[in-house]
Design an enzyme around this catalytic site. Structure first.
Site, PDB file in Angstrom:
ATOM      1  N   ASN A 201       0.909  -1.292  -0.037  1.00 18.94           N
ATOM      2  CA  ASN A 201      -0.013   0.114   0.131  1.00 18.94           C
ATOM      3  C   ASN A 201       0.767   1.294  -0.121  1.00 18.94           C
ATOM      4  O   ASN A 201       0.217   2.098  -0.543  1.00 18.94           O
ATOM      5  CB  ASN A 201      -0.935   0.184   1.267  1.00 18.94           C
ATOM      6  CG  ASN A 201      -0.212  -0.006   2.427  1.00 18.94           C
ATOM      7  OD1 ASN A 201       0.704  -0.541   2.618  1.00 18.94           O
ATOM      8  ND2 ASN A 201      -0.613   0.621   3.425  1.00 18.94           N
TER       9      ASN A 201
ATOM     10  N   LYS B  96      12.460  -7.166   0.142  1.00 24.31           N
ATOM     11  CA  LYS B  96      11.560  -7.912  -0.586  1.00 24.31           C
ATOM     12  C   LYS B  96      10.236  -7.046  -0.608  1.00 24.31           C
ATOM     13  O   LYS B  96       9.563  -7.108   0.210  1.00 24.31           O
ATOM     14  CB  LYS B  96      11.199  -9.338  -0.075  1.00 24.31           C
ATOM     15  CG  LYS B  96      10.298 -10.264  -1.262  1.00 24.31           C
ATOM     16  CD  LYS B  96       9.430 -11.259  -0.721  1.00 24.31           C
ATOM     17  CE  LYS B  96       8.057 -10.709  -0.361  1.00 24.31           C
ATOM     18  NZ  LYS B  96       7.292 -10.381  -1.482  1.00 24.31           N
TER      19      LYS B  96
ATOM     20  N   GLU C 295       4.971  -8.220  -4.422  1.00 25.13           N
ATOM     21  CA  GLU C 295       4.907  -8.677  -5.813  1.00 25.13           C
ATOM     22  C   GLU C 295       3.784  -7.832  -6.636  1.00 25.13           C
ATOM     23  O   GLU C 295       3.713  -7.784  -7.797  1.00 25.13           O
ATOM     24  CB  GLU C 295       4.684 -10.142  -5.857  1.00 25.13           C
ATOM     25  CG  GLU C 295       3.242 -10.715  -5.538  1.00 25.13           C
ATOM     26  CD  GLU C 295       3.254 -11.078  -4.039  1.00 25.13           C
ATOM     27  OE1 GLU C 295       2.766 -11.919  -3.500  1.00 25.13           O
ATOM     28  OE2 GLU C 295       4.062 -10.463  -3.246  1.00 25.13           O
TER      29      GLU C 295
ATOM     30  N   GLY D 152       2.897  -5.648   7.026  1.00 29.12           N
ATOM     31  CA  GLY D 152       1.894  -6.573   6.298  1.00 29.12           C
ATOM     32  C   GLY D 152       0.844  -6.870   6.909  1.00 29.12           C
ATOM     33  O   GLY D 152       0.531  -6.517   8.218  1.00 29.12           O
ATOM     34  N   GLY D 153       0.091  -7.948   6.641  1.00 25.03           N
ATOM     35  CA  GLY D 153      -1.121  -8.674   7.217  1.00 25.03           C
ATOM     36  C   GLY D 153      -0.399  -9.352   8.384  1.00 25.03           C
ATOM     37  O   GLY D 153       0.583 -10.148   8.463  1.00 25.03           O
TER      38      GLY D 153
ATOM     39  N   GLY E  44       2.609 -12.241   8.668  1.00 19.83           N
ATOM     40  CA  GLY E  44       3.621 -11.958   9.605  1.00 19.83           C
ATOM     41  C   GLY E  44       3.914 -12.996  10.779  1.00 19.83           C
ATOM     42  O   GLY E  44       4.767 -13.108  11.161  1.00 19.83           O
TER      43      GLY E  44
ATOM     44  N   GLU F 271       4.950  -5.045  11.933  1.00 21.78           N
ATOM     45  CA  GLU F 271       4.059  -4.237  11.767  1.00 21.78           C
ATOM     46  C   GLU F 271       2.879  -4.549  11.254  1.00 21.78           C
ATOM     47  O   GLU F 271       2.917  -4.675  10.051  1.00 21.78           O
ATOM     48  CB  GLU F 271       4.653  -2.869  11.467  1.00 21.78           C
ATOM     49  CG  GLU F 271       3.694  -1.599  11.784  1.00 21.78           C
ATOM     50  CD  GLU F 271       2.644  -1.198  10.598  1.00 21.78           C
ATOM     51  OE1 GLU F 271       1.513  -1.701  10.941  1.00 21.78           O
ATOM     52  OE2 GLU F 271       2.913  -0.518   9.779  1.00 21.78           O
TER      53      GLU F 271
ATOM     54  N   CYS G 113      -2.785   1.238   7.460  1.00 23.77           N
ATOM     55  CA  CYS G 113      -2.623   0.419   8.666  1.00 23.77           C
ATOM     56  C   CYS G 113      -3.384   1.510   9.720  1.00 23.77           C
ATOM     57  O   CYS G 113      -3.952   0.876  10.878  1.00 23.77           O
ATOM     58  CB  CYS G 113      -1.320  -0.069   9.134  1.00 23.77           C
ATOM     59  SG  CYS G 113      -0.207   1.354   9.290  1.00 23.77           S
TER      60      CYS G 113
ATOM     61  N   GLU H 140      -9.626  -6.443   9.974  1.00 25.79           N
ATOM     62  CA  GLU H 140      -9.311  -5.487   9.196  1.00 25.79           C
ATOM     63  C   GLU H 140      -9.552  -5.599   7.827  1.00 25.79           C
ATOM     64  O   GLU H 140      -8.948  -6.558   7.059  1.00 25.79           O
ATOM     65  CB  GLU H 140      -7.501  -5.499   9.305  1.00 25.79           C
ATOM     66  CG  GLU H 140      -6.843  -4.351   8.768  1.00 25.79           C
ATOM     67  CD  GLU H 140      -5.461  -4.410   8.834  1.00 25.79           C
ATOM     68  OE1 GLU H 140      -5.057  -2.965   8.759  1.00 25.79           O
ATOM     69  OE2 GLU H 140      -4.964  -5.205   8.677  1.00 25.79           O
TER      70      GLU H 140
ATOM     71  N   GLU I  68       9.508   0.389  15.322  1.00 27.50           N
ATOM     72  CA  GLU I  68      10.414   1.148  14.263  1.00 27.50           C
ATOM     73  C   GLU I  68      10.075   2.537  14.575  1.00 27.50           C
ATOM     74  O   GLU I  68       9.263   3.079  14.939  1.00 27.50           O
ATOM     75  CB  GLU I  68       9.934   0.736  13.023  1.00 27.50           C
ATOM     76  CG  GLU I  68      10.373  -0.684  12.716  1.00 27.50           C
ATOM     77  CD  GLU I  68      10.443  -1.080  11.083  1.00 27.50           C
ATOM     78  OE1 GLU I  68      11.414  -1.056  10.601  1.00 27.50           O
ATOM     79  OE2 GLU I  68       9.249  -1.264  10.740  1.00 27.50           O
TER      80      GLU I  68
END
Length: 507
Positions: A168, A191, A194, A244-245, A249, A266, A300, A399, A476
């Site tokens: 996103n 990474k 994709e 990510g999700g 995660g 996160e 998020c 979510e 972070e």
């Protein structure tokens, strides 16, 4: 006279190669024999390019190259001034290439170009400047608490960092992680999703152009199941940073934990946006609308559960619905657009599925809940507002990550806090009130890592960012990032001549 944004759009598409691969240092890996994945434009469903998926063998080569560069000291042992110069130059190059970077993200995510260009690109450059400056504040700490002993505490780079970034906010997410990890002298394999790798590929190329030594940074391109699994599982990866999700995660965190690699996660949220009757009404309404629908709801930090005090509920809901229906839906390169498409067909279908679940659970769809039919082939959803009968139903617990606001009504402060905390997530929370004491009291009791009072989304680079519960692990930002990407080391030197107990020594 042509449309400048249309010109940027067509110029960007024309320059994208038919196939893009991972990057081993700066060299693209696009061998014909590897599996290919299609990248689509969510605005119209057209294929933008193909990804040559990085295999487990490719990832292994990248990690080994990163480890070799780390062990060589070419970057891990570089002077602080050298690292600062590269980071500062990277920030400059990001700003100089702002149009291309924003456009690459827009054609793969549906981000509105005029919004990606300013806040996203400038935020990305800002992270590199920030961590370049932050290095000035890193000093060894010297203690003299033991007799005749000097204790020096320093921080050294952790090793090889595996960085997983979300679809996103590709450029911003990559920049936060890379700037901090590289500032501390680590070698990295990044990474990107994709779905949206193109802006990150350009960013890696700019970092090498800024003077990053060969071998320090690599990019693995591909799916989570193949490429991501190989990277998260690699024995020579010392740090894992994932955004990510929660399902992905969880898998990555387990792989990191199995070999005691430190990880930060996160993972998103289901943030409550609490609006009290004594709030500045117009500001709270603006905050609720942008909190739910900014970035097409794909954020998020989205305030996707809107809790409204009963005294103002009827008026506020009516005004919120009116504003929602008036949002200008447009294509990513339309300068007048306020909301664009969902990032993919799968994401669009996910959002629409929650409208069906809302009806099943007795919620009232006040507006939206349908695909927008004005953009053939595009992944557009009408912004949606739903009045929920309780916080227990799926639209209030899951979510959705789309333009989907679940509205709940509360009677008093205690009930508002109870509803806000009734979730497995705990990333952010919002409080709108004219009573400063109440604002601080409610914010303190919200089980979230981030709480904002009388404002929509804000980010302070000095502050830790992350959440409680299923919203993640660790933090972070600021010194929290610098600490994560480094290891503390204690060196003690004794200068005295106190007797040492002798074992195995004959008289």
């Amino acid at each position: 006279m042509g449309n400048p944004l249309s010109d940027i759009y067509h110029k960007t598409l024309a320059a994208i190669p038919d196939t893009v691969g991972g990057l081993l240092s700066g060299r693209s890996l696009t061998e014909a024999s590897v599996e290919k994945l299609a990248v689509f434009n969510p605005d119209n469903g057209d294929q933008v390019t193909m990804i040559a998926q990085s295999s487990a063998a490719d990832v292994d080569e990248m990690v080994h190259a990163a480890k070799a560069s780390f062990d060589s000291g070419i970057w891990s042992g570089a002077a602080m001034s050298e690292r600062q110069a590269v980071l500062t130059q990277a920030a400059k190059l990001i700003r100089e290439n702002a149009e291309e970077l924003a456009a690459l993200d827009s054609v793969t995510t549906g981000l509105l170009y005029h919004r990606a260009l300013k806040p996203h690109v400038q935020a990305a450059a800002g992270w590199f400047d920030y961590f370049a400056d932050a290095l000035d504040g890193i000093e060894s700490e010297r203690l003299s608490t033991l007799p005749d002993t000097d204790t020096v505490i320093s921080r050294e780079p952790a090793g090889v960092a595996a960085l997983f970034t979300p679809w996103n906010i590709p450029l911003m997410g990559a920049s936060l992680k890379l700037s901090a990890a590289l500032a501390m002298g680590n070698s990295c394999v990044i990474k990107p999703s994709e779905q949206s790798p193109l802006g990150t590929i350009k960013l890696v190329q700019l970092l090498y152009k800024a003077g990053l030594p060969e071998g320090v940074l690599h990019l693995a391109n591909g799916s989570g199941a193949i490429t991501g699994d190989a990277l998260a599982s690699h024995a020579d990866v010392d740090r894992v940073s994932f955004t990510g999700g929660e399902n992905a995660g969880r898998i990555i965190a387990e792989k990191a934990a199995s070999r005691f690699a430190k990880a930060t996660m996160e993972l998103g949220g289901k943030s409550a946006n609490i609006i009290f009757a004594d709030a500045d009404y117009d500001r709270a309404l603006d905050g609720a609308v942008i909190g739910a629908f900014a970035n097409s709801g794909q954020a998020c930090l989205a305030g996707s559960r809107i809790l409204i005090e009963r005294k103002i509920a009827d008026r506020f809901i009516a005004d919120f619905v009116g504003r929602t229906q008036s949002i200008r839906i447009g294509r990513p390169f339309d300068a007048q657009a306020e909301m664009g498409p969902q990032s993919s067909k799968a994401q669009m279908e996910r959002v629409l599925s929650f409208a069906q679940l809302a009806r099943r659970d007795g919620a009232e769809i006040l507006t939206g809940g349908e695909r927008h039919d004005g953009f053939p082939g595009g992944c557009y959803v009408k912004p949606t507002a739903v009045l929920a009968p309780s916080n227990d139903i799926s639209i209030c617990q899951e979510e959705i990550f789309g333009p989907f606001a679940a509205i709940l009504v509360f009677d008093d402060e205690e009930q508002a806090i109870s509803i806000a905390n009734d979730t497995r997530f705990g990333l952010a929370g919002y409080v709108w009130t004219g009573d400063d004491q109440k604002a601080q009291r409610v914010a303190a009791r919200m089980r979230t890592g981030y709480a904002l009072i009388n404002t929509p989304m804000l980010r302070d680079r000095n502050a830790p960012f992350g959440g409680f519960g299923h919203s993640g692990i660790d933090r972070e930002g600021g010194r929290w990032s610098l600490d994560f990407y480094s290891e503390p080391k204690t060196i003690m030197t004794h200068h005295g001549h106190a007797p040492i107990t002798s074992l195995g020594k004959s008289d």
